[in-house]
Design an enzyme around this catalytic site. Structure first.
Site, short mmCIF file in Angstrom:
data_model
loop_
_atom_site.label_atom_id
_atom_site.label_comp_id
_atom_site.label_asym_id
_atom_site.label_seq_id
_atom_site.Cartn_x
_atom_site.Cartn_y
_atom_site.Cartn_z
N CYS A 171 10.57 -22.77 -18.23
CA CYS A 171 11.14 -21.85 -18.87
C CYS A 171 11.39 -22.63 -20.19
O CYS A 171 11.91 -23.53 -20.74
CB CYS A 171 12.55 -22.07 -18.10
SG CYS A 171 13.80 -21.08 -18.98
N SER A 172 11.22 -22.16 -21.69
CA SER A 172 12.38 -22.66 -22.68
C SER A 172 13.23 -23.04 -22.79
O SER A 172 13.53 -23.42 -23.11
CB SER A 172 10.86 -21.22 -23.72
OG SER A 172 11.67 -20.31 -23.72
#
Length: 119
Positions: free
Chosen positions: A13-14
């Site tokens: 997840c960025s």
């Protein structure tokens, strides 16, 4: 969980990576829990949901299609049902979640971390 800086993290997840980088850039070294590999227990989730600033609905990843499939998107769904579903399906855990001695936050955007951590 609330006395140590703890990041419930998904490395894919960025936003989660951004929170970790933000903290590390400021010399903070949180305990990182990769919750997809270190599946949280129901007891851990109950403690997490009881953290000031969080709650069962706050730690639920509402954008996950499984939420609707399991009927968790109904307003009358109990906290116990939400937490049991997250325990059974860790992908339902919202991310990134950060806890500290000051409480907990879902850190979207990443700068929300500063609400409970001094940079």
């Amino acid at each position: 969980m609330t006395h140590t800086l703890t990041l419930w993290h998904n490395p894919a997840c960025s936003a989660s990576r951004a929170v970790l980088t933000l903290l590390q850039t400021h010399g903070l070294d949180p305990v990182v829990i990769d919750y997809l590999h270190e599946r949280p227990t129901l007891a851990q989730l109950q403690v997490l949901a009881a953290t000031p600033g969080l709650g069962a609905r706050e730690i639920l990843r509402v954008k996950e299609p499984l939420v609707a499939e399991l009927g968790l998107d109904h307003p009358d769904t109990s906290d116990a049902s939400i937490l049991a579903a997250i325990a059974a399906h860790p992908v339902l855990l919202n991310r990134p979640l950060l806890t500290s001695a000051q409480g907990g936050r879902a850190c979207r955007p990443p700068e929300r971390a500063w609400e409970i951590v001094s940079p």
